[in-house]
Scaffold this motif. Structure first.
Motif, PDB file in Angstrom:
ATOM      1  N   THR A   1       0.843  -1.184   0.000  1.00 10.06           N
ATOM      2  CA  THR A   1       0.000   0.000   0.000  1.00 10.06           C
ATOM      3  C   THR A   1       0.883   1.239   0.000  1.00 10.06           C
ATOM      4  OG1 THR A   1      -1.944   1.033   1.031  1.00 10.06           O
ATOM      5  CG2 THR A   1      -0.218   0.229   2.527  1.00 10.06           C
ATOM      6  N   THR A   2       0.271   2.383  -0.197  1.00 12.84           N
ATOM      7  CA  THR A   2       0.972   3.668  -0.087  1.00 12.84           C
ATOM      8  C   THR A   2       0.319   4.451   1.053  1.00 12.84           C
ATOM      9  OG1 THR A   2      -0.503   4.876  -1.572  1.00 12.84           O
ATOM     10  CG2 THR A   2       1.366   3.702  -2.581  1.00 12.84           C
ATOM     11  N   THR A   3       0.883   5.605   1.350  1.00 10.56           N
ATOM     12  CA  THR A   3       0.299   6.465   2.384  1.00 10.56           C
ATOM     13  C   THR A   3      -0.238   7.754   1.778  1.00 10.56           C
ATOM     14  OG1 THR A   3       2.480   7.376   2.850  1.00 10.56           O
ATOM     15  CG2 THR A   3       1.741   5.540   4.237  1.00 10.56           C
ATOM     16  N   ASP A   4      -0.543   7.717   0.494  1.00  9.08           N
ATOM     17  CA  ASP A   4      -1.120   8.876  -0.197  1.00  9.08           C
ATOM     18  C   ASP A   4      -0.340  10.163   0.033  1.00  9.08           C
ATOM     19  OD1 ASP A   4      -3.191   7.372  -1.348  1.00  9.08           O
ATOM     20  OD2 ASP A   4      -4.427   7.583   0.448  1.00  9.08           O
ATOM     21  N   GLY A   5       0.984  10.059  -0.036  1.00  8.97           N
ATOM     22  CA  GLY A   5       1.837  11.233   0.074  1.00  8.97           C
ATOM     23  C   GLY A   5       2.156  11.668   1.493  1.00  8.97           C
ATOM     24  N   MET A   6       1.640  10.984   2.487  1.00  8.40           N
ATOM     25  CA  MET A   6       1.882  11.385   3.875  1.00  8.40           C
ATOM     26  C   MET A   6       3.098  10.675   4.456  1.00  8.40           C
ATOM     27  SD  MET A   6      -1.988  11.399   5.408  1.00  8.40           S
ATOM     28  CE  MET A   6      -2.212   9.664   5.106  1.00  8.40           C
ATOM     29  N   GLY A   7       3.813  11.348   5.358  1.00  8.72           N
ATOM     30  CA  GLY A   7       4.921  10.757   6.085  1.00  8.72           C
ATOM     31  C   GLY A   7       6.134  10.471   5.219  1.00  8.72           C
ATOM     32  N   PHE A   8       7.150   9.816   5.838  1.00  7.65           N
ATOM     33  CA  PHE A   8       8.402   9.580   5.113  1.00  7.65           C
ATOM     34  C   PHE A   8       8.219   8.630   3.941  1.00  7.65           C
ATOM     35  CE2 PHE A   8       8.638   5.793   7.650  1.00  7.65           C
ATOM     36  CZ  PHE A   8       9.444   4.914   6.947  1.00  7.65           C
ATOM     37  N   THR A   9       7.290   7.661   4.037  1.00  2.57           N
ATOM     38  CA  THR A   9       7.082   6.763   2.901  1.00  2.57           C
ATOM     39  C   THR A   9       6.385   7.507   1.767  1.00  2.57           C
ATOM     40  OG1 THR A   9       4.990   5.905   3.784  1.00  2.57           O
ATOM     41  CG2 THR A   9       7.016   4.694   4.341  1.00  2.57           C
ATOM     42  N   GLY A  10       5.455   8.364   2.106  1.00  2.00           N
ATOM     43  CA  GLY A  10       4.741   9.144   1.099  1.00  2.00           C
ATOM     44  C   GLY A  10       5.618  10.156   0.401  1.00  2.00           C
ATOM     45  N   LYS A  11       6.614  10.658   1.113  1.00  2.00           N
ATOM     46  CA  LYS A  11       7.550  11.627   0.536  1.00  2.00           C
ATOM     47  C   LYS A  11       8.664  10.951  -0.251  1.00  2.00           C
ATOM     48  CE  LYS A  11       6.750  14.903   4.252  1.00  2.00           C
ATOM     49  NZ  LYS A  11       7.282  15.409   5.528  1.00  2.00           N
ATOM     50  N   GLY A  12       8.658   9.608  -0.280  1.00  2.00           N
ATOM     51  CA  GLY A  12       9.665   8.871  -1.038  1.00  2.00           C
ATOM     52  C   GLY A  12      11.012   8.810  -0.355  1.00  2.00           C
ATOM     53  N   GLU A  13      11.034   8.895   0.978  1.00  2.00           N
ATOM     54  CA  GLU A  13      12.298   8.851   1.717  1.00  2.00           C
ATOM     55  C   GLU A  13      12.671   7.443   2.160  1.00  2.00           C
ATOM     56  OE1 GLU A  13      11.528  11.548   4.912  1.00  2.00           O
ATOM     57  OE2 GLU A  13      11.514  13.306   3.603  1.00  2.00           O
ATOM     58  N   GLY A  14      11.712   6.519   2.105  1.00  2.00           N
ATOM     59  CA  GLY A  14      11.988   5.159   2.542  1.00  2.00           C
ATOM     60  C   GLY A  14      10.766   4.276   2.412  1.00  2.00           C
ATOM     61  N   VAL A  15      10.873   3.086   2.979  1.00  3.12           N
ATOM     62  CA  VAL A  15       9.803   2.075   2.917  1.00  3.12           C
ATOM     63  C   VAL A  15       9.632   1.483   4.311  1.00  3.12           C
ATOM     64  CG1 VAL A  15       9.116  -0.129   1.867  1.00  3.12           C
ATOM     65  CG2 VAL A  15      10.371   1.524   0.520  1.00  3.12           C
ATOM     66  N   ALA A  16       8.415   1.082   4.620  1.00  2.00           N
ATOM     67  CA  ALA A  16       8.116   0.419   5.892  1.00  2.00           C
ATOM     68  C   ALA A  16       7.350  -0.868   5.595  1.00  2.00           C
ATOM     69  CB  ALA A  16       7.283   1.328   6.789  1.00  2.00           C
ATOM     70  N   ALA A  17       7.215  -1.692   6.608  1.00  2.59           N
ATOM     71  CA  ALA A  17       6.436  -2.929   6.473  1.00  2.59           C
ATOM     72  C   ALA A  17       5.881  -3.327   7.839  1.00  2.59           C
ATOM     73  CB  ALA A  17       7.279  -4.065   5.907  1.00  2.59           C
ATOM     74  N   ILE A  18       4.706  -3.904   7.824  1.00  6.77           N
ATOM     75  CA  ILE A  18       4.090  -4.432   9.037  1.00  6.77           C
ATOM     76  C   ILE A  18       3.676  -5.865   8.746  1.00  6.77           C
ATOM     77  CG2 ILE A  18       1.783  -3.535   8.478  1.00  6.77           C
ATOM     78  CD1 ILE A  18       1.522  -3.022  11.570  1.00  6.77           C
ATOM     79  N   ALA A  19       3.895  -6.750   9.723  1.00  8.47           N
ATOM     80  CA  ALA A  19       3.642  -8.173   9.508  1.00  8.47           C
ATOM     81  C   ALA A  19       2.945  -8.801  10.712  1.00  8.47           C
ATOM     82  CB  ALA A  19       4.960  -8.905   9.248  1.00  8.47           C
ATOM     83  N   ASN A  20       2.231  -9.860  10.434  1.00 11.28           N
ATOM     84  CA  ASN A  20       1.635 -10.714  11.458  1.00 11.28           C
ATOM     85  C   ASN A  20       2.069 -12.137  11.153  1.00 11.28           C
ATOM     86  OD1 ASN A  20      -0.215  -8.883  12.976  1.00 11.28           O
ATOM     87  ND2 ASN A  20      -0.944  -8.537  10.901  1.00 11.28           N
ATOM     88  N   ALA A  21       2.212 -12.929  12.205  1.00  9.46           N
ATOM     89  CA  ALA A  21       2.613 -14.329  12.000  1.00  9.46           C
ATOM     90  C   ALA A  21       1.954 -15.198  13.064  1.00  9.46           C
ATOM     91  CB  ALA A  21       4.129 -14.475  12.081  1.00  9.46           C
ATOM     92  N   MET A  22       1.697 -16.435  12.677  1.00 12.40           N
ATOM     93  CA  MET A  22       1.195 -17.441  13.611  1.00 12.40           C
ATOM     94  C   MET A  22       2.232 -18.540  13.723  1.00 12.40           C
ATOM     95  SD  MET A  22      -2.239 -19.793  13.488  1.00 12.40           S
ATOM     96  CE  MET A  22      -3.328 -18.421  13.798  1.00 12.40           C
ATOM     97  N   VAL A  23       2.530 -18.929  14.970  1.00 11.72           N
ATOM     98  CA  VAL A  23       3.453 -20.022  15.211  1.00 11.72           C
ATOM     99  C   VAL A  23       2.743 -21.077  16.068  1.00 11.72           C
ATOM    100  CG1 VAL A  23       5.494 -18.545  15.060  1.00 11.72           C
ATOM    101  CG2 VAL A  23       4.464 -18.980  17.304  1.00 11.72           C
ATOM    102  N   VAL A  24       3.245 -22.285  16.006  1.00 10.55           N
ATOM    103  CA  VAL A  24       2.678 -23.383  16.796  1.00 10.55           C
ATOM    104  C   VAL A  24       3.823 -24.121  17.464  1.00 10.55           C
ATOM    105  CG1 VAL A  24       2.640 -25.012  14.861  1.00 10.55           C
ATOM    106  CG2 VAL A  24       1.043 -25.313  16.746  1.00 10.55           C
ATOM    107  N   ARG A  25       3.573 -24.561  18.692  1.00 12.50           N
ATOM    108  CA  ARG A  25       4.577 -25.349  19.400  1.00 12.50           C
ATOM    109  C   ARG A  25       4.624 -26.735  18.773  1.00 12.50           C
ATOM    110  NH1 ARG A  25       7.466 -24.255  23.478  1.00 12.50           N
ATOM    111  NH2 ARG A  25       6.206 -22.643  24.451  1.00 12.50           N
ATOM    112  N   MET A  26       5.848 -27.212  18.500  1.00 10.09           N
ATOM    113  CA  MET A  26       6.012 -28.523  17.863  1.00 10.09           C
ATOM    114  C   MET A  26       5.899 -29.626  18.902  1.00 10.09           C
ATOM    115  SD  MET A  26       8.912 -27.927  14.963  1.00 10.09           S
ATOM    116  CE  MET A  26      10.294 -27.703  16.025  1.00 10.09           C
TER     117      MET A  26
END
Length: 171
Positions: free
Chosen positions: A146-171
């Motif tokens: 996604t983009t931030t519609d020109g807002m913040g450092f990612t919107g200004k083209g100064e860098g990139v960010a990422a957010i993640a979710n993960a599921m783990v299970v005990r073996m």
């Protein structure tokens, strides 16, 4: 059907952000375990950072380590130019995390990561990125953007960010 204990399945979240490398540094741009060509990178000369700066990989790592209660990316790889993670590519980092989780009795069920920025354009290589990250992680990883519609450092083209979710299970 066998019931799972409350501690058997866990969910974690991770976040990462990197500014683009300074012009003239000639770093390769790596995002979601893929090398992006100069044309695809739209003039970006890679990410600033000790490793390859792959924000998607780093966010997934923090998500799986958080879910398993095994710390974060800095705990495992360290920080700085002489750290364990210095110079590492994202796929090698994911394989290392995969082994670390297994050694501690966990495995990844799945992960999802959203890359936030104007470039590179992920949509044309989304399936390839998901496949590359899934291969290295040894579990399904879904990549979105996604983009931030020109807002913040990612919107200004100064860098990139990422957010993640993960599921783990005990073996």
């Amino acid at each position: 059907m066998e019931s799972l204990s409350m501690d058997a399945v866990r969910v974690g979240q991770g976040f990462d952000a990197h500014r683009f490398a300074t012009a003239g540094t000639h770093r390769e741009l790596w995002v979601a375990c893929l090398r992006w060509t100069d044309d695809e990178a739209r003039g970006i000369e890679g990410m600033a950072g000790d490793s390859d700066g792959d924000v998607a990989v780093h966010a997934v790592i923090d998500a799986v380590l958080s879910a398993s209660g095994l710390g974060d990316i800095g705990t495992l790889f360290g920080v700085g130019k002489t750290s364990r993670g210095a110079g590492m590519r994202g796929d090698a980092m994911l394989r290392t995390v995969r082994g670390y989780l297994a050694d501690n009795g966990w495995r990844v069920v799945n992960a999802s990561v959203v890359i936030i920025g104007n470039a590179p354009r992920i949509s044309g290589r989304r399936d390839e990125a998901s496949a590359a990250m899934s291969e290295a992680m040894g579990a399904p990883v879904t990549v979105g953007a996604t983009t931030t519609d020109g807002m913040g450092f990612t919107g200004k083209g100064e860098g990139v960010a990422a957010i993640a979710n993960a599921m783990v299970v005990r073996m």
